[in-house]
Motif scaffolding. Structure first.
Motif, mmCIF file in Angstrom:
data_model
loop_
_atom_site.group_PDB
_atom_site.id
_atom_site.type_symbol
_atom_site.label_atom_id
_atom_site.label_comp_id
_atom_site.label_asym_id
_atom_site.label_seq_id
_atom_site.Cartn_x
_atom_site.Cartn_y
_atom_site.Cartn_z
ATOM 1 N N ALA A 1 -17.270 16.227 37.651
ATOM 2 C CA ALA A 1 -17.443 15.097 36.730
ATOM 3 C C ALA A 1 -18.345 15.404 35.547
ATOM 4 O O ALA A 1 -18.433 14.592 34.630
ATOM 5 C CB ALA A 1 -18.017 13.906 37.507
ATOM 6 N N SER A 2 -19.016 16.548 35.519
ATOM 7 C CA SER A 2 -20.108 16.699 34.548
ATOM 8 C C SER A 2 -19.716 17.368 33.239
ATOM 9 O O SER A 2 -20.510 17.399 32.305
ATOM 10 C CB SER A 2 -21.253 17.491 35.188
ATOM 11 N N GLY A 3 -18.502 17.908 33.114
ATOM 12 C CA GLY A 3 -18.105 18.586 31.877
ATOM 13 C C GLY A 3 -17.514 17.601 30.869
ATOM 14 O O GLY A 3 -17.662 16.380 30.989
ATOM 15 N N SER B 1 0.565 17.647 38.377
ATOM 16 C CA SER B 1 -0.152 18.584 37.493
ATOM 17 C C SER B 1 -0.042 18.066 36.074
ATOM 18 O O SER B 1 1.062 17.849 35.574
ATOM 19 C CB SER B 1 0.478 19.978 37.566
ATOM 20 N N LEU B 2 -1.182 17.884 35.432
ATOM 21 C CA LEU B 2 -1.181 17.306 34.086
ATOM 22 C C LEU B 2 -1.205 18.405 33.025
ATOM 23 O O LEU B 2 -2.020 19.317 33.089
ATOM 24 C CB LEU B 2 -2.421 16.421 33.903
ATOM 25 N N ALA B 3 -0.308 18.313 32.069
ATOM 26 C CA ALA B 3 -0.411 19.115 30.841
ATOM 27 C C ALA B 3 -0.625 18.098 29.720
ATOM 28 O O ALA B 3 0.331 17.511 29.214
ATOM 29 C CB ALA B 3 0.846 19.937 30.619
ATOM 30 N N HIS C 1 -21.058 25.872 32.364
ATOM 31 C CA HIS C 1 -21.947 24.817 32.885
ATOM 32 C C HIS C 1 -22.271 23.750 31.840
ATOM 33 O O HIS C 1 -23.332 23.124 31.895
ATOM 34 C CB HIS C 1 -23.231 25.440 33.451
ATOM 35 N N THR C 2 -21.357 23.567 30.898
ATOM 36 C CA THR C 2 -21.549 22.534 29.884
ATOM 37 C C THR C 2 -21.706 21.168 30.547
ATOM 38 O O THR C 2 -21.000 20.850 31.506
ATOM 39 C CB THR C 2 -20.307 22.482 28.971
ATOM 40 N N VAL C 3 -22.617 20.378 30.017
ATOM 41 C CA VAL C 3 -22.769 18.992 30.473
ATOM 42 C C VAL C 3 -22.231 18.109 29.345
ATOM 43 O O VAL C 3 -22.809 18.061 28.263
ATOM 44 C CB VAL C 3 -24.243 18.662 30.759
HETATM 45 N N1 LIG Z 1 -4.360 19.955 31.975
HETATM 46 C C1 LIG Z 1 -4.726 19.860 30.716
HETATM 47 O O1 LIG Z 1 -3.941 19.542 29.844
HETATM 48 C C2 LIG Z 1 -6.167 20.143 30.381
HETATM 49 C C3 LIG Z 1 -6.734 19.672 29.199
HETATM 50 C C4 LIG Z 1 -8.098 19.908 28.965
HETATM 51 C C5 LIG Z 1 -8.849 20.630 29.908
HETATM 52 N N2 LIG Z 1 -8.239 21.110 31.007
HETATM 53 C C6 LIG Z 1 -8.986 21.866 32.026
HETATM 54 O O2 LIG Z 1 -9.938 20.974 32.596
HETATM 55 C C7 LIG Z 1 -11.061 21.713 33.039
HETATM 56 C C8 LIG Z 1 -12.313 21.085 32.450
HETATM 57 O O3 LIG Z 1 -12.340 21.267 31.035
HETATM 58 P P1 LIG Z 1 -13.676 20.901 30.228
HETATM 59 O O4 LIG Z 1 -13.451 21.269 28.804
HETATM 60 O O5 LIG Z 1 -14.108 19.544 30.584
HETATM 61 O O6 LIG Z 1 -14.674 21.956 30.899
HETATM 62 P P2 LIG Z 1 -16.235 22.098 30.783
HETATM 63 O O7 LIG Z 1 -16.802 21.018 29.942
HETATM 64 O O8 LIG Z 1 -16.522 23.508 30.383
HETATM 65 O O9 LIG Z 1 -16.696 21.897 32.319
HETATM 66 C C9 LIG Z 1 -17.917 22.402 32.722
HETATM 67 C C10 LIG Z 1 -18.440 21.573 33.876
HETATM 68 O O10 LIG Z 1 -17.626 21.753 35.035
HETATM 69 C C11 LIG Z 1 -18.484 21.652 36.175
HETATM 70 N N3 LIG Z 1 -17.916 22.348 37.334
HETATM 71 C C12 LIG Z 1 -17.473 23.613 37.380
HETATM 72 N N4 LIG Z 1 -17.033 23.910 38.636
HETATM 73 C C13 LIG Z 1 -17.228 22.784 39.387
HETATM 74 C C14 LIG Z 1 -16.989 22.442 40.758
HETATM 75 N N5 LIG Z 1 -16.462 23.324 41.617
HETATM 76 N N6 LIG Z 1 -17.272 21.174 41.179
HETATM 77 C C15 LIG Z 1 -17.801 20.275 40.327
HETATM 78 N N7 LIG Z 1 -18.062 20.540 39.014
HETATM 79 C C16 LIG Z 1 -17.774 21.783 38.561
HETATM 80 C C17 LIG Z 1 -19.766 22.324 35.713
HETATM 81 O O11 LIG Z 1 -20.821 21.828 36.501
HETATM 82 P P3 LIG Z 1 -21.948 22.832 37.083
HETATM 83 O O12 LIG Z 1 -22.779 23.243 35.914
HETATM 84 O O13 LIG Z 1 -22.663 22.002 38.088
HETATM 85 O O14 LIG Z 1 -21.207 23.994 37.700
HETATM 86 C C18 LIG Z 1 -19.861 21.904 34.241
HETATM 87 O O15 LIG Z 1 -20.686 20.757 34.053
HETATM 88 C C19 LIG Z 1 -10.824 23.159 32.583
HETATM 89 O O16 LIG Z 1 -10.277 23.886 33.665
HETATM 90 C C20 LIG Z 1 -9.787 23.037 31.490
HETATM 91 O O17 LIG Z 1 -9.026 24.203 31.326
HETATM 92 C C21 LIG Z 1 -6.928 20.885 31.262
#
Ligand SMILES: NC(=O)c1ccc[n+]([C@@H]2O[C@H](COP(=O)([O-])OP(=O)(O)OC[C@H]3O[C@@H](n4cnc5c(N)ncnc54)[C@H](OP(=O)(O)O)[C@@H]3O)[C@@H](O)[C@H]2O)c1
Length: 336
Positions: free
Chosen positions: A167-169, A280-282, A326-328
């Protein structure tokens, strides 16, 4: 009077696939808008995990589309807020001088100027800063579409129970807020350091993803399970979903070659059985969703979480920070 546009611009460039450390500041020609396109003077660019995937060319599966041996566009940055400073031919509904936000699927935001399709831009209300508005397209749009994809799991209950895994990214912080706004009781997994933030955003309970495995949560408790973190067995996610509920996978995790494809195929296979449907979402670029998100921000009903704003000159460090994983909330690079 429209300010004069330079012929060259600073841009953060990585000509070969690889880590952020190899990204360099170069002078590039300012792009010229073609038919149906506008030129933006970039005010702010928000970074995403997707920028890192394109920077690394990982999984290899993305390379036929984004560049077989090197990225077709060597400039990263997909979420952009900017001002329209030039308009190509046959542009309808986009005005010179207008402040807008837009998603650039191939990147290009870490530069002074970027060319975009006029049909994709959405006006930015003056009371929302470029830095905040730039956070919305991909992260907010993905969270929105993930909740939509949960379908009946979310809409069939008066107070649906939703679990946000990771939930934190960027996506996660929007998903928690949007699920709460849709009336859900939100549980979320995140690191302990981020639990107070995630609870302030609307989660009624958080579980530490390092110390408390999801296997400790009761089976069938959730009407929707949104997996943003990856790395958790599909059967485990499915176990947590109630009968008639659903699991939505947003994460792009997987192997170096095929990325998420094997997991998506397995998800489709598991959905045939009696367990919860796994989708699965794209996520796609959706200007109408962007307008809704802007309205929610303007009303203060959601608040983009910005971990840090970086000056343009430090954009490579901002990319490295996102690469570390680890982006928040969001990382934003201000325009040059
Ligand atoms: N399907 C689609 O169309 C689509 C679109 C956009 C993004 N995405 C995908 O969605 C994901 C998130 O993207 P984002 O840009 O939001 O990434 P992000 O901001 O880089 O996410 C980083 C965060 O993920 C947390 N995290 C990592 N592993 C974890 C785990 N096992 N359990 C709980 N938290 C965890 C980290 O927390 P900690 O620091 O505590 O580790 C950090 O706060 C990526 O895989 C991206 O490729 C998919």
């Amino acid at each position: 009077m429209t300010p004069a546009i330079a012929t060259t611009m600073p841009a953060w460039v990585r000509r070969a696939y690889g880590p952020a450390a190899g990204t360099r500041l170069e002078q590039l020609p300012v792009p010229v808008p073609g038919r149906g396109e506008v030129l933006l003077r970039v005010q702010a660019t928000a970074l995403n995990a997707g920028d890192v995937r394109l920077m690394l060319g990982d999984p290899l599966l993305v390379r036929p589309v984004f560049g077989l041996t090197r990225p077709k566009n060597p400039v990263r940055g997909m979420d952009v807020a900017g001002t329209i400073v030039a308009v190509g031919s046959d542009v309808v509904g986009a005005e010179l001088g207008e402040d807008v936000i837009v998603e650039l699927p191939g990147g290009g935001g870490l530069a002074s100027y970027a060319v975009v399709a006029a049909s994709r831009v959405v006006p930015r209300p003056p009371d929302i800063t470029p830095e905040i508005a730039a956070c919305l397209p991909i992260a907010g749009g993905t969270a929105w579409q993930a909740l939509d994809a949960a379908g009946a799991g979310l809409t069939s209950q008066a107070t649906p129970r939703v679990l946000i895994v990771g939930a934190s990214g960027g996506v996660g912080t929007f998903a928690v807020q949007l699920a709460a706004l849709r009336g859900a009781e939100v549980w979320a997994s995140c690191g302990a350091r981020n639990a107070p933030l995630i609870e302030a955003l609307g989660a009624v309970r958080t579980v530490d993803h390092r110390l408390s495995p999801l296997s400790e949560l009761p089976a069938g408790r959730f009407d929707a399970v949104i997996d943003i973190a990856g790395g958790i067995a599909l059967r485990e996610l499915q176990r947590l979903a109630a009968p008639g509920g659903s699991v939505v996978l947003t994460t792009g995790d997987g192997g170096h070659v095929m990325g998420p494809v094997p997991r998506m195929l397995k998800a489709a296979f598991l959905s045939i059985g009696r367990g919860a449907r796994i989708r699965s979402l794209a996520a796609t670029s959706r200007p109408e969703v962007l307008r809704e998100l802007l309205a929610l921000v303007a009303d203060g009903r959601i608040v983009p979480v910005v971990e840090r704003e970086w000056p343009f000159d430090a954009a490579a460090s901002a990319l490295a920070h996102v690469e570390a994983g680890h982006t928040v909330g969001k990382v934003v690079v201000r325009g040059a």
